[in-house]
Write a protein that holds these residues in place. Structure first.
Motif, short mmCIF file in Angstrom:
data_model
loop_
_atom_site.label_atom_id
_atom_site.label_comp_id
_atom_site.label_asym_id
_atom_site.label_seq_id
_atom_site.Cartn_x
_atom_site.Cartn_y
_atom_site.Cartn_z
N LYS A 26 0.80 -1.29 -0.01
CA LYS A 26 -0.07 0.05 0.00
C LYS A 26 1.03 1.30 0.14
O LYS A 26 2.03 1.40 0.62
N ALA A 27 0.50 2.24 -0.62
CA ALA A 27 0.97 3.42 -0.38
C ALA A 27 1.07 4.15 0.87
O ALA A 27 0.30 3.95 1.57
N ILE A 28 2.09 4.95 0.84
CA ILE A 28 2.27 5.56 2.17
C ILE A 28 1.76 7.15 2.18
O ILE A 28 2.20 7.75 1.12
N ASP A 29 0.72 7.69 3.20
CA ASP A 29 0.38 8.85 2.98
C ASP A 29 0.94 9.91 3.65
O ASP A 29 0.90 11.09 3.34
N ILE A 63 3.73 -2.01 2.81
CA ILE A 63 3.90 -0.60 2.54
C ILE A 63 5.11 -0.30 1.32
O ILE A 63 5.90 -0.81 1.22
N ARG A 64 4.62 0.64 0.75
CA ARG A 64 5.88 1.05 -0.25
C ARG A 64 6.75 1.92 -0.03
O ARG A 64 7.15 3.28 -0.03
N ILE A 83 10.10 6.60 -0.50
CA ILE A 83 8.84 6.29 -0.27
C ILE A 83 7.80 6.36 -1.50
O ILE A 83 8.04 7.38 -2.22
N ASN A 84 6.97 5.39 -1.47
CA ASN A 84 6.18 5.37 -2.80
C ASN A 84 6.82 5.64 -4.14
O ASN A 84 6.43 6.19 -5.11
N GLU A 86 8.32 5.08 -7.82
CA GLU A 86 7.64 4.69 -9.18
C GLU A 86 8.71 4.91 -10.26
O GLU A 86 9.32 5.74 -10.42
N ALA A 120 10.11 9.50 -6.24
CA ALA A 120 9.64 9.02 -5.17
C ALA A 120 9.76 10.25 -4.19
O ALA A 120 9.85 11.34 -4.36
N LEU A 147 7.73 -4.40 -3.81
CA LEU A 147 6.56 -3.58 -3.45
C LEU A 147 5.33 -4.14 -4.26
O LEU A 147 4.07 -3.85 -3.96
N ASP A 148 5.49 -4.74 -5.51
CA ASP A 148 4.52 -5.39 -6.31
C ASP A 148 4.26 -6.57 -5.96
O ASP A 148 3.46 -7.42 -6.83
#
Length: 173
Positions: A26-29, A63-64, A83-84, A86, A120, A147-148
């Motif tokens: 899951k993405a981190i907010d 978490i990502r 973090i997150n 891509e 990121a 992460l995937d």
């Protein structure tokens, strides 16, 4: 964020075929004190395990989040916390012989992109963009795969994977 902790901030590394390794993280907010502590513990775990990369799912957190340092635990010169992350651009192809902390005693030849651009957030929540080639590009792709829900064992051929599954299940007993 419980994670699987051992003493001394080092965390237990989940090994294949653990379910957390197969899930899409899951993405981190937001960057919280708990996330900051997790990052510290992951860095310690990566270096103590003689790794050059570690993804949060490898320590039981879906978490990502990844940590990478292509210079390794002895030099500790290029630590990046993402973090997150891509991959937003890539080109070229290169074959890479890879190992993984979550797949002990397994090496697999993997075809990766030769160059990747990764966007990121860093550990402070600031946007970063990394244009990577060579080893760093390979490490980033390997950790983002985690992460995937993709592990090195998933990239092995069917026969090699079946043999490794037998071995891995024997270790779990």
């Amino acid at each position: 964020m419980g994670g699987r902790r051992q003493q001394n901030m080092q965390m237990e590394i989940c090994t294949w075929p653990d379910e957390v390794l197969a899930a899409k993280a899951k993405a981190i907010d937001e960057v919280t004190p708990e996330l900051e502590k997790l990052i510290e513990d992951m860095i310690e775990t990566m270096y103590e395990s003689d790794g050059v990369g570690l993804a949060a799912p490898q320590v039981g957190e879906s978490i990502r989040l990844i940590c990478v340092d292509q210079t390794g635990p002895k030099i500790r010169g290029e630590l990046r916390v993402l973090i997150n992350p891509e991959i937003v651009e890539c080109d070229g192809e290169v074959d890479s012989e890879e190992g993984c902390l979550s797949c002990p005693e397994l090496t697999v030849k993997v075809t990766r992109r030769e160059r990747v651009v990764v966007k990121a957030l860093d550990e402070k929540g600031k946007e970063v963009c990394i244009d990577a080639k060579g080893l760093l590009a390979i490490i980033l792709q390997h950790e983002i795969d985690h992460l995937d829900g993709v592990t090195l064992a998933d990239k092995a051929g069917r026969l090699k994977q079946a043999m490794y599954r037998k071995k891995a299940l024997k270790w779990k007993k």
